[in-house]
Design an enzyme around this catalytic site. Sequence first.
Site, PDB file in Angstrom:
ATOM      1  N   GLU A  42       0.839  -1.213   0.000  1.00  0.00           N
ATOM      2  CA  GLU A  42       0.000   0.000   0.000  1.00  0.00           C
ATOM      3  C   GLU A  42       0.869   1.255   0.000  1.00  0.00           C
ATOM      4  O   GLU A  42       1.875   1.312   0.717  1.00  0.00           O
ATOM      5  CB  GLU A  42      -0.902  -0.034   1.242  1.00  0.00           C
ATOM      6  CG  GLU A  42      -2.202   0.706   1.049  1.00  0.00           C
ATOM      7  CD  GLU A  42      -3.039   0.115  -0.082  1.00  0.00           C
ATOM      8  OE1 GLU A  42      -2.995   0.697  -1.184  1.00  0.00           O
ATOM      9  OE2 GLU A  42      -3.719  -0.901   0.117  1.00  0.00           O
ATOM     10  N   HIS A  43       0.503   2.236  -0.820  1.00  0.00           N
ATOM     11  CA  HIS A  43       1.273   3.482  -0.991  1.00  0.00           C
ATOM     12  C   HIS A  43       2.673   3.171  -1.526  1.00  0.00           C
ATOM     13  O   HIS A  43       3.635   3.867  -1.205  1.00  0.00           O
ATOM     14  CB  HIS A  43       1.380   4.262   0.324  1.00  0.00           C
ATOM     15  CG  HIS A  43       0.112   5.000   0.672  1.00  0.00           C
ATOM     16  ND1 HIS A  43      -0.167   6.263   0.203  1.00  0.00           N
ATOM     17  CD2 HIS A  43      -0.954   4.643   1.424  1.00  0.00           C
ATOM     18  CE1 HIS A  43      -1.352   6.655   0.676  1.00  0.00           C
ATOM     19  NE2 HIS A  43      -1.857   5.691   1.401  1.00  0.00           N
ATOM     20  N   ASP A  66       3.209   2.102  -4.978  1.00  0.00           N
ATOM     21  CA  ASP A  66       3.393   2.276  -6.433  1.00  0.00           C
ATOM     22  C   ASP A  66       4.167   3.551  -6.768  1.00  0.00           C
ATOM     23  O   ASP A  66       5.093   3.533  -7.563  1.00  0.00           O
ATOM     24  CB  ASP A  66       2.050   2.200  -7.207  1.00  0.00           C
ATOM     25  CG  ASP A  66       0.960   3.118  -6.692  1.00  0.00           C
ATOM     26  OD1 ASP A  66       1.157   3.802  -5.654  1.00  0.00           O
ATOM     27  OD2 ASP A  66      -0.109   3.172  -7.345  1.00  0.00           O
ATOM     28  N   GLY A  89     -14.838   6.242  -3.178  1.00  0.00           N
ATOM     29  CA  GLY A  89     -13.984   6.651  -2.059  1.00  0.00           C
ATOM     30  C   GLY A  89     -13.821   5.582  -1.005  1.00  0.00           C
ATOM     31  O   GLY A  89     -13.560   5.886   0.151  1.00  0.00           O
ATOM     32  N   GLY A 139     -11.704   2.833  -1.459  1.00  0.00           N
ATOM     33  CA  GLY A 139     -10.466   2.090  -1.663  1.00  0.00           C
ATOM     34  C   GLY A 139     -10.559   1.023  -2.731  1.00  0.00           C
ATOM     35  O   GLY A 139      -9.635   0.236  -2.909  1.00  0.00           O
ATOM     36  N   SER A 155     -11.070   1.865  -5.872  1.00  0.00           N
ATOM     37  CA  SER A 155     -10.655   2.596  -7.066  1.00  0.00           C
ATOM     38  C   SER A 155     -11.753   2.769  -8.117  1.00  0.00           C
ATOM     39  O   SER A 155     -11.581   2.428  -9.291  1.00  0.00           O
ATOM     40  CB  SER A 155      -9.408   1.975  -7.709  1.00  0.00           C
ATOM     41  OG  SER A 155      -8.794   2.992  -8.459  1.00  0.00           O
ATOM     42  N   SER A 206     -12.313   5.543  -9.095  1.00  0.00           N
ATOM     43  CA  SER A 206     -11.731   6.611  -9.928  1.00  0.00           C
ATOM     44  C   SER A 206     -11.029   6.025 -11.155  1.00  0.00           C
ATOM     45  O   SER A 206     -11.279   6.455 -12.283  1.00  0.00           O
ATOM     46  CB  SER A 206     -10.771   7.471  -9.110  1.00  0.00           C
ATOM     47  OG  SER A 206      -9.790   6.677  -8.481  1.00  0.00           O
ATOM     48  N   GLU A 263      -5.755  11.976 -13.720  1.00  0.00           N
ATOM     49  CA  GLU A 263      -5.966  12.079 -12.273  1.00  0.00           C
ATOM     50  C   GLU A 263      -4.959  13.058 -11.645  1.00  0.00           C
ATOM     51  O   GLU A 263      -5.303  13.851 -10.778  1.00  0.00           O
ATOM     52  CB  GLU A 263      -5.879  10.690 -11.630  1.00  0.00           C
ATOM     53  CG  GLU A 263      -6.303  10.699 -10.183  1.00  0.00           C
ATOM     54  CD  GLU A 263      -6.904   9.382  -9.684  1.00  0.00           C
ATOM     55  OE1 GLU A 263      -7.320   8.544 -10.502  1.00  0.00           O
ATOM     56  OE2 GLU A 263      -6.952   9.208  -8.457  1.00  0.00           O
ATOM     57  N   ASP A 314      -3.578   1.452  -9.767  1.00  0.00           N
ATOM     58  CA  ASP A 314      -5.024   1.329  -9.963  1.00  0.00           C
ATOM     59  C   ASP A 314      -5.363   1.190 -11.442  1.00  0.00           C
ATOM     60  O   ASP A 314      -6.131   0.309 -11.842  1.00  0.00           O
ATOM     61  CB  ASP A 314      -5.758   2.543  -9.377  1.00  0.00           C
ATOM     62  CG  ASP A 314      -5.588   2.634  -7.871  1.00  0.00           C
ATOM     63  OD1 ASP A 314      -4.973   1.718  -7.292  1.00  0.00           O
ATOM     64  OD2 ASP A 314      -6.062   3.625  -7.285  1.00  0.00           O
TER      65      ASP A 314
HETATM   66  P1  ADP Z   1     -11.872   5.479  -4.963  1.00  0.00           P
HETATM   67  O1  ADP Z   1     -11.069   5.511  -6.209  1.00  0.00           O
HETATM   68  O2  ADP Z   1     -11.225   4.693  -3.872  1.00  0.00           O
HETATM   69  O3  ADP Z   1     -13.281   5.035  -5.165  1.00  0.00           O
HETATM   70  P2  ADP Z   1     -11.495   8.312  -5.186  1.00  0.00           P
HETATM   71  O4  ADP Z   1     -11.727   9.447  -4.255  1.00  0.00           O
HETATM   72  O5  ADP Z   1     -10.149   8.169  -5.789  1.00  0.00           O
HETATM   73  O6  ADP Z   1     -11.939   6.985  -4.415  1.00  0.00           O
HETATM   74  O7  ADP Z   1     -12.522   8.391  -6.406  1.00  0.00           O
HETATM   75  C1  ADP Z   1     -13.894   8.598  -6.170  1.00  0.00           C
HETATM   76  C2  ADP Z   1     -14.375   9.719  -7.074  1.00  0.00           C
HETATM   77  O8  ADP Z   1     -14.483   9.245  -8.435  1.00  0.00           O
HETATM   78  C3  ADP Z   1     -15.760  10.200  -6.728  1.00  0.00           C
HETATM   79  O9  ADP Z   1     -15.734  11.155  -5.687  1.00  0.00           O
HETATM   80  C4  ADP Z   1     -16.213  10.800  -8.066  1.00  0.00           C
HETATM   81  O10 ADP Z   1     -15.637  12.075  -8.254  1.00  0.00           O
HETATM   82  C5  ADP Z   1     -15.593   9.852  -9.096  1.00  0.00           C
HETATM   83  N1  ADP Z   1     -16.573   8.795  -9.454  1.00  0.00           N
HETATM   84  C6  ADP Z   1     -16.455   7.477  -9.227  1.00  0.00           C
HETATM   85  N2  ADP Z   1     -17.544   6.796  -9.657  1.00  0.00           N
HETATM   86  C7  ADP Z   1     -18.376   7.711 -10.199  1.00  0.00           C
HETATM   87  C8  ADP Z   1     -19.700   7.662 -10.809  1.00  0.00           C
HETATM   88  N3  ADP Z   1     -20.339   6.510 -10.944  1.00  0.00           N
HETATM   89  N4  ADP Z   1     -20.258   8.823 -11.219  1.00  0.00           N
HETATM   90  C9  ADP Z   1     -19.590   9.977 -11.066  1.00  0.00           C
HETATM   91  N5  ADP Z   1     -18.371  10.102 -10.511  1.00  0.00           N
HETATM   92  C10 ADP Z   1     -17.764   8.998 -10.072  1.00  0.00           C
HETATM   93 MG    MG Z   2      -9.114   6.503  -6.447  1.00  0.00          MG
END
Ligand code: ADP
Ligand code: MG
Length: 395
Positions: A37-38, A40, A125, A127, A129, A131, A163, A175
């Site tokens: 973790e942390h 990469d 949000g 963990g 991913s 995003s 990102e 990720d």
């Molecule tokens: P993680 O990657 O662990 O889920 P992050 O904070 O890196 O957490 O990414 C989450 C962000 O990605 C959300 O706050 C949003 O901005 C974006 N996101 C993820 N899924 C969606 C979705 N289905 N619709 C819109 N935005 C999304």
């Molecule tokens: Mg993320």
Amino acid sequence: MKNTTQSVNRQENFLNLEDFKSEVTIASPGRINLIGEHIDYNGGHVLPAAINKKIKLYLRKNGSDTCNIWSENYKVGFSFKLSEVVPSDQEWQNYILGVVHFIEKLKEGSVQGFDCVIKSELPMGSGLSSSAALECGLAKGLNELFKIGLTSEEIITLSRDAEHTYVGTKCGIMDQFAVTRGKKNHLILLNCQDLNYELIPSDIEPYQLVLLNSNVSHNLASSEYNTRRNECELAMETIQKKYPMYTYLVDVPEAVLEEFKEELPQKVYDRASYVIAENQRTLMAANAFGDELFDVVGKLLYQSHEGLSTLYEVSCKELDFMVDFSKQFDYVLGSRMMGGGFGGCTINIVHQDFVESYIEAISKAYKEAFQIDLSPIEVKISNGVKKKKNGKYNK
Ligand code: ADP
Ligand code: MG
């Protein structure tokens, strides 16, 4: 420069999924990371895998110079012109805008007007991913829709760049790599320095991987993430003045780091010491996994959590409680927080006969301690991002 001119659309009939005729449909998975973790962004080894929980993206060309995006999860859409792709003050829009920007940077003129509906079963949000699933899913979708010819490597790196630049999180490459390259029933032992990787069968019978979502997300995740990155860079710069042969923190022997104990601020020293040990733990875990020594893997998970909590300081009281609680059960081999930290999930190795009773016990204790419900997440290790073809998802 932030732009606030993107038009936001909250009408329910803006790109209605029900009658949306998509030309390309994409399934883009989340990922787990067993250990590392942390690591990469410090040039070390990680052990992730794509999972069967995913974001679906439905795309079609619209023959204009405008792109229309709808998130079913947020019930919000927005539109932007291809001539005006700049960062927005709405975080989620930046994942989209960033990907379009970096595709255009690589292959100018390749993206034309499109409509896209996003529907996700990944908690955000936590963990897992969501995003990277969103970035890589969109990059793959546009690649297919406009026949751009991007390679998987380009999809991985341009998503990471989106990102970094548009969202502002200086994430590593893990990720995006796992989401794109994931393989069913395999963990990926990835060397983040050169992106060489090895696939390791993920079967751990009679044990199971269990994810437990703490359902907290302390608002520190992205700012502290970048702080940790800076602290690691500071450690590296200081060490490099005397030892220019080391480029990445993970390659610095512990004895060398020890020489800098006085010179480095205590916290920076602790961060570096965590990073060096965690990279070694990942390699040990990969070996133990190959030898089916799952109890050894479990112990390494506990050690990883201890380091994340006390040296790297990215855990929180809820995650620490969950990991501590699990230690009283022999049928739990290991547990640790997973992802950037300050909330989200723990990953646990639990004997299959006791998964249900473990979830029941920990959920009850967690509720008593924090008045919050835990959410167990059942995951299977699956393939990376796929396009749906003739009713089936293909690579
Ligand atoms: P993680 O990657 O662990 O889920 P992050 O904070 O890196 O957490 O990414 C989450 C962000 O990605 C959300 O706050 C949003 O901005 C974006 N996101 C993820 N899924 C969606 C979705 N289905 N619709 C819109 N935005 C999304
Ligand atoms: Mg993320």
